[in-house]
Scaffold this active site. Structure first.
Site, short mmCIF file in Angstrom:
data_model
loop_
_atom_site.label_atom_id
_atom_site.label_comp_id
_atom_site.label_asym_id
_atom_site.label_seq_id
_atom_site.Cartn_x
_atom_site.Cartn_y
_atom_site.Cartn_z
N TYR A 114 -57.49 54.41 -7.97
CA TYR A 114 -58.76 53.68 -8.10
C TYR A 114 -58.46 52.24 -8.53
O TYR A 114 -57.73 52.00 -9.49
CB TYR A 114 -59.65 54.37 -9.13
CG TYR A 114 -60.96 53.67 -9.33
CD1 TYR A 114 -61.83 53.49 -8.27
CD2 TYR A 114 -61.33 53.18 -10.57
CE1 TYR A 114 -63.04 52.82 -8.44
CE2 TYR A 114 -62.53 52.53 -10.75
CZ TYR A 114 -63.37 52.35 -9.68
OH TYR A 114 -64.56 51.69 -9.85
N ASP A 156 -55.91 61.12 -13.67
CA ASP A 156 -57.34 60.92 -13.41
C ASP A 156 -57.80 62.10 -12.54
O ASP A 156 -57.41 62.21 -11.37
CB ASP A 156 -57.54 59.57 -12.69
CG ASP A 156 -59.01 59.25 -12.47
OD1 ASP A 156 -59.80 60.20 -12.34
OD2 ASP A 156 -59.35 58.06 -12.43
N ARG A 213 -70.87 54.18 -34.32
CA ARG A 213 -69.80 53.72 -33.43
C ARG A 213 -68.57 54.62 -33.55
O ARG A 213 -67.69 54.61 -32.71
CB ARG A 213 -69.46 52.25 -33.71
CG ARG A 213 -68.39 51.67 -32.81
CD ARG A 213 -68.45 50.14 -32.67
NE ARG A 213 -68.66 49.45 -33.92
CZ ARG A 213 -67.74 49.25 -34.88
NH1 ARG A 213 -66.52 49.72 -34.72
NH2 ARG A 213 -68.04 48.60 -36.00
N LYS A 265 -69.35 60.80 -12.18
CA LYS A 265 -69.27 61.43 -10.86
C LYS A 265 -69.67 62.90 -10.95
O LYS A 265 -70.79 63.19 -11.30
CB LYS A 265 -67.86 61.23 -10.31
CG LYS A 265 -67.36 59.76 -10.39
CD LYS A 265 -68.19 58.85 -9.54
CE LYS A 265 -67.64 57.47 -9.29
NZ LYS A 265 -67.47 56.56 -10.39
C1 LIG Z 1 -61.12 58.03 -9.52
C2 LIG Z 1 -61.95 57.15 -10.40
N1 LIG Z 1 -61.54 56.90 -11.65
C3 LIG Z 1 -62.25 56.10 -12.49
C4 LIG Z 1 -63.42 55.50 -12.08
C5 LIG Z 1 -64.18 54.61 -13.03
O1 LIG Z 1 -65.29 55.26 -13.52
P1 LIG Z 1 -66.65 54.55 -13.99
O2 LIG Z 1 -67.26 53.92 -12.79
O3 LIG Z 1 -67.43 55.67 -14.59
O4 LIG Z 1 -66.28 53.51 -15.01
C6 LIG Z 1 -63.89 55.74 -10.78
C7 LIG Z 1 -65.14 55.10 -10.32
O5 LIG Z 1 -65.44 55.11 -9.15
C8 LIG Z 1 -63.13 56.58 -9.93
O6 LIG Z 1 -63.53 56.84 -8.66
#
Ligand SMILES: Cc1ncc(COP(=O)(O)O)c(C=O)c1O
Length: 410
Positions: free
Chosen positions: A118, A206, A65, A231
């Protein structure tokens, strides 16, 4: 040549030559360059590590972990691509990484977050607000001056300055996402990050949509970068993973503690898929970005289309800004159809190549009506479709869209 360091085997070069991102994506994060060493990072299936006596928390692995060598390759690659001096941290998902960052803020703090970020990243901030830990302040990245004034006000209200900034427990956290999901607004990252630095505010970006190939916020002075590695980084829609990376040891230590305590850890096999995926990131991005540009240009001429949002179009509101601060315009575009909800859904039903699904960044093209999510703000048009453009042939992708859109033009 490589060195062995706790938490990673960073590439060290005998020359001053800076390696390009496509080289780093392939070459970084490999096992030590020794005779008979494996070329690829092995998947290490173990929950614990042999050890006795007093635990050395820096050098001992102890328990899976806390660390797993299966994670370290991707943690090194992301650090090299983002230009960080410390290895990144791999998480169970993008949201686990986002939560580790937002969890830095102490009681009495503020999180400034864009109105179109997001939605789950906003939800985490709001959850912290409901628990009385922080105040959520929404900013509009379309209005840089207004956003800077909001940063100034939040910093002044909490008495933070560039001199008394506490990186491990920031009183004010500026959360940025650029381009934003799904509106594709491009924030003025240099101006916003500069203002935050001047005012003693910690900035997290992000970078999921742009990837480090198109944009490197740490090099603009941001403190933390996060990715949904689900992604583009992993790139095949077959794994959920997250990454956080910083140049600041005090921030990394708190995020690492968060990951270990909360158990927000990826499985070894998922880490393998992420590392395998990132090896082709440069090729995939290149093709997807080219395809997105072709589709954006053609769709903007289509009679069924009200609006195309894509920073690569010279007519796009964010074109000049994206050109100045990014190395490409990305592989996501949005179209607003001249259609109601039912017609928009019917257009998607008629598609053969495009897959109607949430998520983005895979080799296959995905399409989604974003307002199908009740949590998307009403400022997102009902007939807005988000297109994640894959690496197929652009003519084939366009032909499929064109035949489906005849529903609206015949
Ligand atoms: C811009 C962005 N940040 C964070 C996330 C969250 O990622 P995860 O789905 O891998 O938890 C997403 C998911 O679509 C996203 O589009």
């Amino acid at each position: 040549m490589t060195t062995d360091e706790p938490g990673g085997r960073r590439l060290v070069f005998m020359t001053e030559q800076k390696l390009s991102p496509e080289t780093l994506a392939v070459s970084a994060g490999r096992p030590a360059h020794e005779h008979d060493a494996p070329v690829n990072t092995p998947i290490m299936m173990t929950s614990t590590f042999r050890g006795a006596g007093t635990v050395d928390t820096i050098n001992d692995k102890v328990y899976a972990r806390f660390d797993n060598p299966s994670w370290n390759g991707l943690e090194e690659v992301i650090a090299d691509l983002e230009g960080a001096s410390l290895p990144g941290l791999l998480f169970a998902s993008g949201m686990a990484a986002v939560a580790a960052v937002e969890d830095l803020v102490p009681v009495g703090s503020a999180i400034l977050i864009p109105k179109h970020a997001y939605m789950a990243s906003i939800s985490i901030a709001k959850k912290l607000e409901r628990r009385g830990i922080t105040e959520v302040i929404r900013i509009d990245v379309d209005d840089t001056q207004g956003a800077i004034e909001a940063i100034e006000a939040a910093a002044a209200a909490r008495g933070v300055t560039a001199q008394n900034i506490d990186y491990a427990a920031p009183q004010v956290l500026l959360w940025l996402e650029s381009p934003t999901n799904p509106m594709l607004e491009v924030a003025d990252l240099p101006a916003l990050i500069e203002a935050a630095q001047r005012l003693g505010v910690v900035t997290a970006v992000d970078n999921t949509f742009a990837t480090p190939l198109l944009q490197r916020p740490l090099q603009l002075g941001a403190d933390i970068v996060v990715h949904s590695a689900t992604k583009f980084i992993a790139g095949h829609s077959d794994v959920v993973l997250g990454l956080a990376v910083t140049n600041r040891p005090e921030i990394r230590a708190v995020m690492l503690e968060h990951r270990s305590l909360n158990g927000a850890i990826p499985g070894p096999f998922e880490a393998f898929l992420g590392l395998r995926g990132v090896r082709t990131l440069a090729l995939r991005m290149k093709k997807s970005v080219q395809n997105a540009q072709v589709l954006a240009e053609r769709l903007s001429q289509h009679p069924a289309v009200e609006e195309v949002r894509y920073p690569g179009l010279p007519t796009d509101r964010y074109h000049e800004r994206a050109k100045a601060q990014m190395d490409g315009f990305g592989a996501i575009l949005c179209v607003v159809l001249k259609a109601d909800v039912a017609q928009t859904e019917e257009v998607m039903n008629r598609l053969h190549l495009w897959t109607p699904a949430t998520s983005l960044g895979g080799v296959e093209s995905l399409i989604e009506r974003r307002r199908r999510h009740g949590s998307e703000p009403v400022s997102i048009p009902e007939s807005l479709l988000r297109l994640s453009v894959g690496i197929e042939n652009a003519d084939d992708l366009y032909a499929d869209l064109d035949q489906a859109l005849t529903l609206l033009t015949d």
